[in-house]
Design an enzyme around this catalytic site. Structure first.
Site, PDB file in Angstrom:
ATOM      1  N   TYR A 210       0.701  -1.245   0.126  1.00 20.08           N
ATOM      2  CA  TYR A 210      -0.167   0.030  -0.046  1.00 20.08           C
ATOM      3  C   TYR A 210       0.795   1.192  -0.140  1.00 20.08           C
ATOM      4  CZ  TYR A 210      -3.775   3.270   0.999  1.00 20.08           C
ATOM      5  OH  TYR A 210      -4.762   4.308   0.688  1.00 20.08           O
ATOM      6  N   GLU A 217       1.595   6.363  -6.648  1.00 19.83           N
ATOM      7  CA  GLU A 217       0.655   7.070  -7.528  1.00 19.83           C
ATOM      8  C   GLU A 217       0.963   8.727  -7.135  1.00 19.83           C
ATOM      9  OE1 GLU A 217      -2.397   3.711  -6.064  1.00 19.83           O
ATOM     10  OE2 GLU A 217      -2.790   5.986  -5.508  1.00 19.83           O
TER      11      GLU A 217
END
Length: 276
Positions: A210, A217
């Site tokens: 994660y 991102e």
């Protein structure tokens, strides 16, 4: 009459769930959706790993371009490979892999966009009551991925050769292979419950994947911003929007990360997992 200490500390009996689960047709549909999604992300993961570590392999993604002519240009490199100061800090034996990260997009760009766009159905699943999940959370998670795929990577060719695109796709694909496989097994329980190792992976790999995916991102988005100062007056409205998204990405990462830790504790308890 005062209750005994044992009675006060006794855990309440489990409350049976009111819902009996999805109807048969909905259940079969959800199983099919999760299986196909797991296969789609497995394909992307395999393409990525083969391109990075098996340089002699040919791109299996070319067949997609043959059948979708409108996206033919996705399979062609459009810009020079990404290069930066990090190269001097990378061991020489890893440099070939690092250089190949610049062309991962040409092999997995189209499949990633297609498979990720199909996740819009997950918002519909919640809205229709097929699954019990918070609609705002689901919509935010799906829309953030679509923003990266269509609003950043597709709009700004320079980020496609950034190594962070590769780390982002790797984190996405491995996470989703585990997640969708787990969900598919969960829908077949109690006949075919999720294997213990799969449950462990589902609620453990996020510790690494994660932060890797979310930070990739954020910095892919950041890399698409103009090099000039926001105060220069040269930024467009969309530039300011992407800049704001970069800022709010980090509190969002913290909220989701701590939420997943709490979910893990609910599954395994406060102590060490029995499956270790």
């Amino acid at each position: 009459m005062a209750k005994s200490k044992e009675t006060q500390n006794a855990a309440p009996p489990p409350v049976p769930a009111k819902s009996k689960g999805p109807k048969p047709l909905v259940k079969y549909y959800l199983i099919a959706y999760n299986v196909l999604s797991a296969l789609g992300w497995s394909y992307i993961l395999l393409l990525t790993l083969m391109h990075l570590f098996v340089p002699s392999s040919t791109s299996s993604s070319s067949w997609l371009s043959r059948y979708i002519p409108a996206f033919l240009s996705w399979s062609k490199p459009r810009i020079k490979p990404f290069a930066n100061a990090f190269e001097s800090h990378i061991p020489k034996f890893l440099l070939p892999i690092y250089y190949r990260t610049a062309t991962v997009y040409t092999h997995v760009g189209l499949p990633t966009a297609i498979v990720q766009s199909a996740a819009i159905l997950e918002v519909a699943h919640v809205a229709l009551g097929f699954v019990r999940s918070p609609l705002p959370t689901t919509a935010m998670q799906v829309s953030s991925r679509l923003f990266l795929v269509w609003g950043v990577v597709e709009q700004y060719p320079s980020v496609r050769v950034n190594p962070l695109f590769t780390s982002m796709v790797f984190a996405w694909s491995l996470t989703e292979v585990i997640r969708y496989t787990f969900y598919a097994f969960s829908l077949t329980a109690p006949t075919y419950p999720p294997p213990k190792f799969l449950t462990y992976l589902r609620y453990t790999t996020f510790y690494v994947l994660y932060p890797l995916g979310a930070s990739s991102e954020a910095f892919i988005n950041y890399a698409s911003l103009p090099s000039s100062s926001p105060a220069s007056g040269k930024w467009s409205l969309y530039d300011y929007f992407r800049g704001a998204m970069f800022v709010i990405w980090w509190p969002g990462l913290y909220v989701m990360y701590t939420h997943m830790i709490k979910q893990r504790r609910k599954v395994f308890g406060g102590g060490k997992s029995k499956m270790l």
